[in-house]
Design a protein around this motif. Structure first.
Motif, PDB file in Angstrom:
ATOM      1  N   PHE A   1       1.455  -6.631   7.420  1.00 24.93           N
ATOM      2  CA  PHE A   1       0.786  -5.822   8.437  1.00 24.93           C
ATOM      3  C   PHE A   1       1.225  -4.382   8.250  1.00 24.93           C
ATOM      4  O   PHE A   1       2.430  -4.078   8.254  1.00 24.93           O
ATOM      5  CB  PHE A   1       1.139  -6.313   9.844  1.00 24.93           C
ATOM      6  N   PHE A   2       0.261  -3.496   8.070  1.00 24.06           N
ATOM      7  CA  PHE A   2       0.534  -2.090   7.742  1.00 24.06           C
ATOM      8  C   PHE A   2       0.203  -1.176   8.916  1.00 24.06           C
ATOM      9  O   PHE A   2      -0.850  -1.319   9.541  1.00 24.06           O
ATOM     10  CB  PHE A   2      -0.310  -1.653   6.542  1.00 24.06           C
ATOM     11  N   ARG A   3       1.114  -0.230   9.162  1.00 21.85           N
ATOM     12  CA  ARG A   3       0.821   0.900  10.060  1.00 21.85           C
ATOM     13  C   ARG A   3       0.953   2.146   9.196  1.00 21.85           C
ATOM     14  O   ARG A   3       2.064   2.578   8.886  1.00 21.85           O
ATOM     15  CB  ARG A   3       1.784   0.934  11.242  1.00 21.85           C
ATOM     16  N   ALA A   4      -0.179   2.679   8.796  1.00 17.60           N
ATOM     17  CA  ALA A   4      -0.189   3.798   7.863  1.00 17.60           C
ATOM     18  C   ALA A   4      -0.044   5.120   8.603  1.00 17.60           C
ATOM     19  O   ALA A   4      -0.808   5.419   9.527  1.00 17.60           O
ATOM     20  CB  ALA A   4      -1.483   3.798   7.055  1.00 17.60           C
ATOM     21  N   ALA A   5       0.952   5.911   8.218  1.00 16.48           N
ATOM     22  CA  ALA A   5       1.123   7.243   8.795  1.00 16.48           C
ATOM     23  C   ALA A   5      -0.043   8.131   8.372  1.00 16.48           C
ATOM     24  O   ALA A   5      -0.573   8.006   7.269  1.00 16.48           O
ATOM     25  CB  ALA A   5       2.442   7.848   8.326  1.00 16.48           C
ATOM     26  N   ARG A   6      -0.422   9.031   9.239  1.00  7.61           N
ATOM     27  CA  ARG A   6      -1.573   9.892   8.948  1.00  7.61           C
ATOM     28  C   ARG A   6      -1.238  10.901   7.855  1.00  7.61           C
ATOM     29  O   ARG A   6      -0.243  11.619   7.931  1.00  7.61           O
ATOM     30  CB  ARG A   6      -2.021  10.631  10.213  1.00  7.61           C
ATOM     31  N   ASP A   7      -2.062  10.919   6.825  1.00  2.36           N
ATOM     32  CA  ASP A   7      -1.900  11.866   5.716  1.00  2.36           C
ATOM     33  C   ASP A   7      -3.235  11.935   4.984  1.00  2.36           C
ATOM     34  O   ASP A   7      -3.458  11.213   4.011  1.00  2.36           O
ATOM     35  CB  ASP A   7      -0.786  11.414   4.774  1.00  2.36           C
ATOM     36  N   PRO A   8      -4.169  12.793   5.441  1.00  2.34           N
ATOM     37  CA  PRO A   8      -5.509  12.852   4.841  1.00  2.34           C
ATOM     38  C   PRO A   8      -5.501  13.131   3.346  1.00  2.34           C
ATOM     39  O   PRO A   8      -6.421  12.734   2.628  1.00  2.34           O
ATOM     40  CB  PRO A   8      -6.188  13.983   5.618  1.00  2.34           C
TER      41      PRO A   8
ATOM     42  N   GLY B   1      -6.912   3.016   3.823  1.00  2.00           N
ATOM     43  CA  GLY B   1      -6.839   3.576   5.162  1.00  2.00           C
ATOM     44  C   GLY B   1      -6.726   5.090   5.044  1.00  2.00           C
ATOM     45  O   GLY B   1      -6.016   5.587   4.170  1.00  2.00           O
ATOM     46  N   ASP B   2      -7.403   5.830   5.912  1.00  4.95           N
ATOM     47  CA  ASP B   2      -7.370   7.289   5.786  1.00  4.95           C
ATOM     48  C   ASP B   2      -6.254   7.914   6.617  1.00  4.95           C
ATOM     49  O   ASP B   2      -6.143   9.129   6.720  1.00  4.95           O
ATOM     50  CB  ASP B   2      -8.716   7.908   6.149  1.00  4.95           C
ATOM     51  N   GLY B   3      -5.415   7.069   7.198  1.00  5.61           N
ATOM     52  CA  GLY B   3      -4.280   7.591   7.955  1.00  5.61           C
ATOM     53  C   GLY B   3      -4.372   7.219   9.417  1.00  5.61           C
ATOM     54  O   GLY B   3      -5.436   7.263  10.031  1.00  5.61           O
ATOM     55  N   GLY B   4      -3.231   6.809   9.985  1.00  2.16           N
ATOM     56  CA  GLY B   4      -3.216   6.439  11.391  1.00  2.16           C
ATOM     57  C   GLY B   4      -3.826   5.083  11.654  1.00  2.16           C
ATOM     58  O   GLY B   4      -4.107   4.751  12.803  1.00  2.16           O
ATOM     59  N   ASP B   5      -4.030   4.284  10.597  1.00  2.00           N
ATOM     60  CA  ASP B   5      -4.677   2.984  10.749  1.00  2.00           C
ATOM     61  C   ASP B   5      -3.641   1.867  10.806  1.00  2.00           C
ATOM     62  O   ASP B   5      -2.547   1.973  10.246  1.00  2.00           O
ATOM     63  CB  ASP B   5      -5.628   2.720   9.581  1.00  2.00           C
ATOM     64  N   ALA B   6      -4.004   0.781  11.459  1.00  2.00           N
ATOM     65  CA  ALA B   6      -3.179  -0.418  11.488  1.00  2.00           C
ATOM     66  C   ALA B   6      -4.057  -1.579  11.058  1.00  2.00           C
ATOM     67  O   ALA B   6      -5.144  -1.795  11.616  1.00  2.00           O
ATOM     68  CB  ALA B   6      -2.612  -0.653  12.886  1.00  2.00           C
ATOM     69  N   PHE B   7      -3.602  -2.322  10.070  1.00  2.00           N
ATOM     70  CA  PHE B   7      -4.415  -3.420   9.544  1.00  2.00           C
ATOM     71  C   PHE B   7      -3.533  -4.465   8.877  1.00  2.00           C
ATOM     72  O   PHE B   7      -2.426  -4.179   8.403  1.00  2.00           O
ATOM     73  CB  PHE B   7      -5.457  -2.899   8.553  1.00  2.00           C
ATOM     74  N   GLY B   8      -4.033  -5.686   8.867  1.00  2.00           N
ATOM     75  CA  GLY B   8      -3.327  -6.779   8.221  1.00  2.00           C
ATOM     76  C   GLY B   8      -4.061  -7.195   6.964  1.00  2.00           C
ATOM     77  O   GLY B   8      -5.298  -7.173   6.910  1.00  2.00           O
ATOM     78  N   VAL B   9      -3.310  -7.568   5.941  1.00  2.00           N
ATOM     79  CA  VAL B   9      -3.879  -8.036   4.682  1.00  2.00           C
ATOM     80  C   VAL B   9      -3.196  -9.342   4.313  1.00  2.00           C
ATOM     81  O   VAL B   9      -1.967  -9.449   4.410  1.00  2.00           O
ATOM     82  CB  VAL B   9      -3.685  -7.019   3.539  1.00  2.00           C
ATOM     83  N   SER B  10      -3.975 -10.326   3.904  1.00  2.00           N
ATOM     84  CA  SER B  10      -3.386 -11.579   3.446  1.00  2.00           C
ATOM     85  C   SER B  10      -3.990 -11.984   2.107  1.00  2.00           C
ATOM     86  O   SER B  10      -5.161 -11.722   1.838  1.00  2.00           O
ATOM     87  CB  SER B  10      -3.596 -12.704   4.469  1.00  2.00           C
TER      88      SER B  10
END
Length: 315
Positions: free
Chosen positions: A150-157, A172-181
């Motif tokens: 599960f990723f919480r990507a810091a914002r960095d355009p 993700g373009d930044g500030g996104d939260a998503f899970g990958v399996s």
């Protein structure tokens, strides 16, 4: 037991040598057979080579990096190739690549791990998973080889956060939260906050955007599909829960066995397609097995340190 540093250095040099051979125009079937034998010889051979290859493929500009250029002998291409194949100069080039190699993180059965990355992003790595991460001034990339994260990507355009999984890329373009399996060669991406782009490199027509509350599923080389997702259920593993909604018993056992070394097995393959629903505590395989036995009119008994589910009365 920690492997001696000199052995690790030897494996790295061998991996660099094989990468040079396989990317050479003069590669032969004998080279390929020798490479396969080398991979099969030890688990750390494959891990080291995968890390080295990922670095090369995920950063094509790396071959032009000043440090690598400086370390590579300035010879005509034909002579340089021969020198590399003979092992001359491989150590310098290989160690140059490895200086940029991604960090590799792995979890065992029943183990989860939280990673705090240099860019401010965070990753929760599920049990029995393996992830590689590389963050530098030009890019932020991760590769999920197996399991879940599960990723919480810091914002960095300027540097999108990219996760590679089974030939797909999740961006993700930044500030996104998503899970990958990555389970059974199926990639599943669940958008929890913001939105993510799922694509196959080289196939622009197959790009799919998932917004919060949506999931993208891709099986093998087939087309990806987007659908609505129950985010709470899809990410329940983050809170130590296993949620099943009309899954087969085989699927449920595969999930539960990720969290406990007290494995559950079935005595008869005919039981695999029975269906199960419910919310269970990940890691408590005994409670799960006894619940399943009650719900499906089966028996459960201790067998060889694990748990065996069988038809009622051993029939």
């Amino acid at each position: 037991m920690v492997k001696p540093q000199r052995d690790l250095e030897a494996v790295r040099r061998e991996a660099a040598d094989w990468l040079a051979r396989l990317r050479s125009d003069s590669r032969t079937e004998r080279d390929e057979a020798g490479f396969k034998a080398w991979l099969d010889r030890a688990e750390d051979h494959r891990t080291t080579f995968d890390a080295l290859t990922s670095t090369w493929e995920l950063a094509g500009a790396l071959r032009h990096d000043p440090e690598i250029v400086a370390a590579t002998p300035r010879k005509p291409a034909r002579l340089a190739r021969r020198a590399v194949l003979a092992g001359a100069g491989v150590s310098a080039v290989g160690l140059g690549w490895l200086a940029f190699a991604p960090e590799v993180y792995a979890t065992g059965v029943g183990e989860t791990r939280t990673l705090h990355l240099d860019d401010g992003s965070s990753v929760l790595l599920d049990a029995d998973s393996r992830l590689s991460v590389r963050i530098d001034g030009r890019q932020r990339r991760a590769g999920l080889d197996k399991g879940r994260a599960f990723f919480r990507a810091a914002r960095d355009p300027a540097r999108p956060f990219v996760v590679a999984a089974e030939g797909r890329e999740i961006v993700g373009d930044g500030g996104d939260a998503f899970g990958v399996s990555v389970l059974s060669r199926t990639v599943s991406v669940v958008a929890v906050e913001g939105q993510v782009l799922v694509m196959t490199p080289g196939q622009p027509s197959g790009r799919i955007t998932a917004s919060a509350g949506q999931r993208v599923i891709a099986m093998g080389q087939g087309p990806a599909r987007r659908e609505a997702a129950d985010v709470q259920s899809a990410t329940a593993w983050r809170f130590g829960q296993a949620v099943f909604d009309d899954q087969t018993l085989a699927q449920a056992l595969a999930e539960m066995n990720r969290y406990s070394r007290r494995r559950i097995v079935l005595s008869d393959p005919a039981l695999e397609n029975l269906r199960i629903s419910g919310v269970y505590k990940a890691g408590d395989n005994e409670a799960f097995a006894r619940s399943v036995a009650t719900l499906l009119d089966l028996d459960v008994r201790v067998s060889g340190g694990g748990l065996l589910i069988e038809p009622r009365g051993g029939a």
